[in-house]
Design an enzyme around this catalytic site. Structure first.
Site, PDB file in Angstrom:
ATOM      1  N   HIS A  16     -85.462   4.777  34.564  1.00 51.81           N
ATOM      2  CA  HIS A  16     -85.896   5.794  33.596  1.00 51.81           C
ATOM      3  C   HIS A  16     -86.883   5.179  32.594  1.00 51.81           C
ATOM      4  O   HIS A  16     -87.918   5.766  32.284  1.00 51.81           O
ATOM      5  CB  HIS A  16     -84.707   6.313  32.775  1.00 51.81           C
ATOM      6  CG  HIS A  16     -83.744   7.190  33.504  1.00 51.81           C
ATOM      7  ND1 HIS A  16     -82.390   6.994  33.456  1.00 51.81           N
ATOM      8  CD2 HIS A  16     -83.927   8.307  34.273  1.00 51.81           C
ATOM      9  CE1 HIS A  16     -81.765   7.938  34.156  1.00 51.81           C
ATOM     10  NE2 HIS A  16     -82.674   8.737  34.674  1.00 51.81           N
ATOM     11  N   LYS A  40     -72.415  20.035  33.760  1.00 50.12           N
ATOM     12  CA  LYS A  40     -72.475  18.638  34.196  1.00 50.12           C
ATOM     13  C   LYS A  40     -71.574  17.806  33.300  1.00 50.12           C
ATOM     14  O   LYS A  40     -71.753  17.809  32.083  1.00 50.12           O
ATOM     15  CB  LYS A  40     -73.926  18.137  34.067  1.00 50.12           C
ATOM     16  CG  LYS A  40     -74.393  17.386  35.280  1.00 50.12           C
ATOM     17  CD  LYS A  40     -75.844  16.995  35.145  1.00 50.12           C
ATOM     18  CE  LYS A  40     -76.316  16.334  36.424  1.00 50.12           C
ATOM     19  NZ  LYS A  40     -77.729  16.060  36.413  1.00 50.12           N
ATOM     20  N   ARG A  88     -87.870   9.185  43.573  1.00 51.41           N
ATOM     21  CA  ARG A  88     -87.449   7.927  44.201  1.00 51.41           C
ATOM     22  C   ARG A  88     -87.559   7.982  45.706  1.00 51.41           C
ATOM     23  O   ARG A  88     -87.908   7.012  46.345  1.00 51.41           O
ATOM     24  CB  ARG A  88     -85.995   7.614  43.814  1.00 51.41           C
ATOM     25  CG  ARG A  88     -85.831   7.191  42.375  1.00 51.41           C
ATOM     26  CD  ARG A  88     -84.417   7.324  41.922  1.00 51.41           C
ATOM     27  NE  ARG A  88     -84.048   8.735  41.824  1.00 51.41           N
ATOM     28  CZ  ARG A  88     -82.927   9.180  41.295  1.00 51.41           C
ATOM     29  NH1 ARG A  88     -82.026   8.333  40.849  1.00 51.41           N
ATOM     30  NH2 ARG A  88     -82.689  10.477  41.212  1.00 51.41           N
ATOM     31  N   SER A 126     -78.281   6.770  37.422  1.00 50.91           N
ATOM     32  CA  SER A 126     -77.206   6.627  36.433  1.00 50.91           C
ATOM     33  C   SER A 126     -75.861   6.567  37.152  1.00 50.91           C
ATOM     34  O   SER A 126     -74.978   5.800  36.768  1.00 50.91           O
ATOM     35  CB  SER A 126     -77.229   7.798  35.455  1.00 50.91           C
ATOM     36  OG  SER A 126     -78.453   7.842  34.759  1.00 50.91           O
TER      37      SER A 126
HETATM   38  P1  ADP Z   1     -81.431  14.971  36.088  1.00 49.54           P
HETATM   39  O1  ADP Z   1     -79.987  15.327  35.943  1.00 49.54           O
HETATM   40  O2  ADP Z   1     -82.340  15.916  35.404  1.00 49.54           O
HETATM   41  O3  ADP Z   1     -81.871  14.631  37.481  1.00 49.54           O
HETATM   42  P2  ADP Z   1     -81.614  12.134  35.509  1.00 49.54           P
HETATM   43  O4  ADP Z   1     -81.356  11.467  34.206  1.00 49.54           O
HETATM   44  O5  ADP Z   1     -80.718  11.756  36.647  1.00 49.54           O
HETATM   45  O6  ADP Z   1     -81.558  13.667  35.199  1.00 49.54           O
HETATM   46  O7  ADP Z   1     -83.105  11.883  35.945  1.00 49.54           O
HETATM   47  C1  ADP Z   1     -84.193  12.298  35.180  1.00 49.54           C
HETATM   48  C2  ADP Z   1     -85.481  12.097  35.962  1.00 49.54           C
HETATM   49  O8  ADP Z   1     -85.704  10.714  36.179  1.00 49.54           O
HETATM   50  C3  ADP Z   1     -85.491  12.735  37.360  1.00 49.54           C
HETATM   51  O9  ADP Z   1     -86.785  13.218  37.623  1.00 49.54           O
HETATM   52  C4  ADP Z   1     -85.167  11.584  38.262  1.00 49.54           C
HETATM   53  O10 ADP Z   1     -85.698  11.785  39.567  1.00 49.54           O
HETATM   54  C5  ADP Z   1     -85.863  10.449  37.564  1.00 49.54           C
HETATM   55  N1  ADP Z   1     -85.267   9.153  37.862  1.00 49.54           N
HETATM   56  C6  ADP Z   1     -83.953   8.837  37.888  1.00 49.54           C
HETATM   57  N2  ADP Z   1     -83.765   7.544  38.223  1.00 49.54           N
HETATM   58  C7  ADP Z   1     -85.007   7.024  38.438  1.00 49.54           C
HETATM   59  C8  ADP Z   1     -85.497   5.744  38.868  1.00 49.54           C
HETATM   60  N3  ADP Z   1     -84.662   4.749  39.179  1.00 49.54           N
HETATM   61  N4  ADP Z   1     -86.829   5.579  38.967  1.00 49.54           N
HETATM   62  C9  ADP Z   1     -87.650   6.610  38.704  1.00 49.54           C
HETATM   63  N5  ADP Z   1     -87.270   7.838  38.335  1.00 49.54           N
HETATM   64  C10 ADP Z   1     -85.966   8.053  38.202  1.00 49.54           C
END
Ligand code: ADP
Length: 158
Positions: A16, A40, A88, A126
Site C-alpha cells: 500500500h 467488513k 497485483r 493485509s
Molecule cells: P479494499 O478492501 O478496498 O480492497 P485494501 O486495503 O485491501 O482495500 O486495498 C486497497 C487497494 O490497494 C486495492 O486497490 C488493492 O488492490 C491495492 N493493494 C493491496 N495490496 C497491494 C499491494 N501489495 N501492492 C499494490 N496494491 C495493493
C-alpha cells in the site's frame, strides 16, 4: 491533480505504502481514504488505521481521511478527480474492473486509475500479513518499518 486512494488498510502494508508514494510523486495531492464498511470486520479501528498510515507518510502532499458510504461521493466531496487503485494480479483486475465500472456509472467525472504492484509486493495483502502475525511468523519487509512493531504486536493479541 488531486487523487484519492481508497481502501481498508487493515493494516497498511509495504505494498500500500509503495502505491501511496508512487502516486504522490505523480500527482499534486493524494488523499488516502480509509473507507469504513460495516459489513467488513476489521482488526484495527479506523482511527488506528489512520494513525498507522500517518506514521508512514513523509510527503506534505499526502493526507489521510476516514470515510463512509460511497467512495465516489466521498472522492467528489474531497475535490478529487480520480481514484487510484492497485492491481497485483488478474484476480484483482476482475474485481477492480467491476468496481471501476460501477463508479463510472455513478459519477462519470471521476476516473479510476490503476497502478501495478511492484513484483516484490504482488503476493502481499493485509490478510496475508494478519495471518502471518497472528501465528507468530516473521513480518519483516511486509509492513512499513514505522509501524512494524506496533502492528505486529497488536495483531498477535487478536
Ligand atoms: P479494499 O478492501 O478496498 O480492497 P485494501 O486495503 O485491501 O482495500 O486495498 C486497497 C487497494 O490497494 C486495492 O486497490 C488493492 O488492490 C491495492 N493493494 C493491496 N495490496 C497491494 C499491494 N501489495 N501492492 C499494490 N496494491 C495493493
Amino acid at each position: 491533480m488531486k487523487v484519492c486512494y481508497p481502501g481498508t488498510f487493515d493494516p497498511i502494508t509495504a505494498g500500500h505504502l509503495d502505491i501511496i508514494e508512487r502516486a504522490s510523486n505523480k500527482f499534486d495531492e493524494v488523499i488516502v481514504l480509509i473507507m469504513q464498511n460495516p459489513r467488513k470486520k476489521c482488526m484495527f479501528t479506523a482511527e488506528e488505521r489512520k494513525y498507522m498510515i500517518e506514521k508512514c507518510i513523509k510527503s506534505d502532499n499526502i493526507k489521510v481521511e476516514i470515510g463512509t458510504g460511497l467512495t465516489v461521493e466521498y472522492a467528489k466531496q474531497l475535490g478529487a478527480s480520480a481514484i487510484i487503485r492497485g492491481i497485483r494480479a488478474v484476480t484483482d483486475y476482475e474485481y477492480e474492473l467491476q468496481q471501476a465500472t460501477a463508479n463510472m456509472k455513478l459519477e462519470s467525472s471521476i476516473e479510476t486509475l490503476f497502478l501495478i504492484a511492484k513484483p516484490e509486493y504482488s503476493f502481499l495483502s493485509s490478510s496475508v500479513v494478519k495471518e502471518i502475525a497472528m501465528n507468530g511468523g516473521n513480518t519483516d519487509g511486509l509492513l512499513p518499518e514505522e509501524i512494524s512493531d506496533y502492528a505486529t504486536e497488536r495483531m498477535k493479541i487478536e
